[in-house]
Write a protein that holds these residues in place. Structure first.
Motif, short mmCIF file in Angstrom:
data_model
loop_
_atom_site.label_atom_id
_atom_site.label_comp_id
_atom_site.label_asym_id
_atom_site.label_seq_id
_atom_site.Cartn_x
_atom_site.Cartn_y
_atom_site.Cartn_z
N ARG A 3 -83.91 -53.52 -98.65
CA ARG A 3 -83.93 -52.96 -97.28
C ARG A 3 -83.12 -51.67 -97.20
O ARG A 3 -83.52 -50.73 -96.50
CB ARG A 3 -83.40 -54.00 -96.28
CG ARG A 3 -84.41 -55.07 -95.92
CD ARG A 3 -83.94 -55.89 -94.73
NE ARG A 3 -82.80 -56.73 -95.06
CZ ARG A 3 -82.90 -57.97 -95.52
NH1 ARG A 3 -84.11 -58.51 -95.69
NH2 ARG A 3 -81.83 -58.69 -95.80
N TYR A 51 -82.58 -49.52 -99.71
CA TYR A 51 -83.36 -48.47 -100.38
C TYR A 51 -84.44 -47.93 -99.45
O TYR A 51 -84.67 -46.71 -99.40
CB TYR A 51 -84.02 -49.03 -101.64
CG TYR A 51 -83.09 -49.35 -102.78
CD1 TYR A 51 -82.07 -48.47 -103.16
CD2 TYR A 51 -83.23 -50.52 -103.52
CE1 TYR A 51 -81.23 -48.75 -104.21
CE2 TYR A 51 -82.38 -50.82 -104.58
CZ TYR A 51 -81.38 -49.93 -104.91
OH TYR A 51 -80.54 -50.21 -105.96
N ARG A 52 -85.11 -48.82 -98.75
CA ARG A 52 -86.19 -48.39 -97.85
C ARG A 52 -85.66 -47.55 -96.70
O ARG A 52 -86.28 -46.57 -96.30
CB ARG A 52 -86.95 -49.61 -97.33
CG ARG A 52 -87.80 -50.29 -98.42
CD ARG A 52 -88.39 -51.60 -97.94
NE ARG A 52 -89.24 -52.21 -98.97
CZ ARG A 52 -89.70 -53.44 -98.92
NH1 ARG A 52 -89.40 -54.22 -97.87
NH2 ARG A 52 -90.46 -53.91 -99.89
N ARG A 53 -84.51 -47.94 -96.17
CA ARG A 53 -83.94 -47.17 -95.06
C ARG A 53 -83.49 -45.80 -95.53
O ARG A 53 -83.67 -44.80 -94.84
CB ARG A 53 -82.75 -47.93 -94.44
CG ARG A 53 -82.09 -47.21 -93.28
CD ARG A 53 -81.31 -48.18 -92.42
NE ARG A 53 -80.28 -48.87 -93.17
CZ ARG A 53 -79.06 -48.38 -93.40
NH1 ARG A 53 -78.73 -47.19 -92.93
NH2 ARG A 53 -78.16 -49.07 -94.07
N THR A 104 -84.86 -44.16 -97.69
CA THR A 104 -86.07 -43.37 -97.96
C THR A 104 -86.67 -42.84 -96.67
O THR A 104 -86.98 -41.65 -96.55
CB THR A 104 -87.12 -44.22 -98.69
OG1 THR A 104 -86.60 -44.68 -99.93
CG2 THR A 104 -88.39 -43.42 -98.96
N CYS A 143 -88.70 -49.89 -105.50
CA CYS A 143 -88.27 -49.27 -104.25
C CYS A 143 -87.58 -47.93 -104.49
O CYS A 143 -87.54 -47.09 -103.59
CB CYS A 143 -87.32 -50.21 -103.50
SG CYS A 143 -88.12 -51.65 -102.78
#
Length: 275
Positions: A41, A43-45, A47, A145
């Motif tokens: 989560r 890593y996604r944020r 990004t 990710c």
């Protein structure tokens, strides 16, 4: 108009300072994560948010100034900076050979790094600059990710720090030197979560990427180099490290599967043999 540009620049710089502080706080919390789901989560944020702020925001700045052409053509205001490159310009058609040479050099560096890792596996340490070990992915899902994370960092950050921010500083101050220094310093300070060594290293990389932009006349080259460096650091190197770690664990397991013969059993065998 200059006053408006100056106010906008002040707001942007304050926003970057706040983001640097927030990223440092978030990274400190990230280092305590044990769950891979929490890390994914994060890593996604990291990004999506930079994509919106630096990628989309950078394009919005260029669109506002009517300077989208600066992505593929260095602004005329930077003519004093690109003059040395034009004087020592390469023959036409040599850019491919230059990029190929850089790619070969990076692959050679990766090979050397892999050899170094093989010798340092006992400590499971990786040759990194700055406090980024915790950021490195630990399994396949985290590596997956990190691929969009690396791609977005290379694209969005180059659009913002190499093109949009320098133009904004130039519009507000009219100084090429201020444009260059502020954009490089801002890029370095954006990595404050990595510590002082990380700030210094990324500032140096920012200067190098700016040189790529000026010398090539397009933001494509610094984007390509930035993406390649981040992919090596966040994807390829961790994959190599994980592969070598698995090989070592497999070798140790194979050695452990062959237990030594107990002393008593050896005595019995020797007695039977003697009779």
């Amino acid at each position: 108009m200059v006053l408006v540009d100056s106010l906008v620049l002040l707001v942007v710089l304050c926003g970057l300072a706040w983001m640097s502080w927030r990223d440092s706080r978030d990274y400190a919390a990230f280092k305590k994560f044990d769950s891979s789901a929490d890390r994914v989560r994060f890593y996604r944020r990291w990004t999506v948010v930079p994509m919106a702020l630096f990628g989309v925001g950078g394009l919005a700045v260029l669109l506002t100034f009517g300077r989208l052409d600066s992505l593929y053509s260095v602004p005329v205001e930077f003519a004093p900076l690109i003059a040395p490159f034009e004087a020592a310009s390469e023959p036409e058609g040599s850019s491919f050979e230059t990029v190929l040479g850089m790619a070969i050099g990076l692959l050679l560096g990766l090979t050397i790094t892999a050899v170094v890792w093989r010798r340092r596996l006992k400590k499971m340490s990786q040759p990194v600059v700055g406090d980024i070990e915790a950021l490195l992915p630990r399994n396949g899902k985290e590596v997956a990710c990190c691929i969009p994370l690396a791609l977005n960092a290379g694209i969005s950050e180059e659009i913002f720090y190499r093109v949009a921010l320098p133009l904004l500083v130039l519009e507000a101050t009219g100084s090429i030197s201020a444009s260059l220094m502020i954009s490089i310093a801002a890029f370095g300070l954006a990595h404050w979560y990595q510590g002082l060594k990380g700030v210094l290293a990324t500032s140096a990389m920012g200067a190098l990427f700016f040189w790529f932009y000026l010398s090539s006349g397009s933001v494509i080259k610094p984007i390509a180099m930035h993406v390649l460096i981040d992919m090596i650091g966040l994807v390829i190197r961790p994959l190599v490290s994980q592969y070598l770690a698995r090989r070592r664990a497999s070798a140790e397991a194979s050695e452990g599967a062959l237990p030594a013969m107990p002393a008593g059993a050896a005595t019995v065998v020797e007695t039977e043999a003697s009779t």
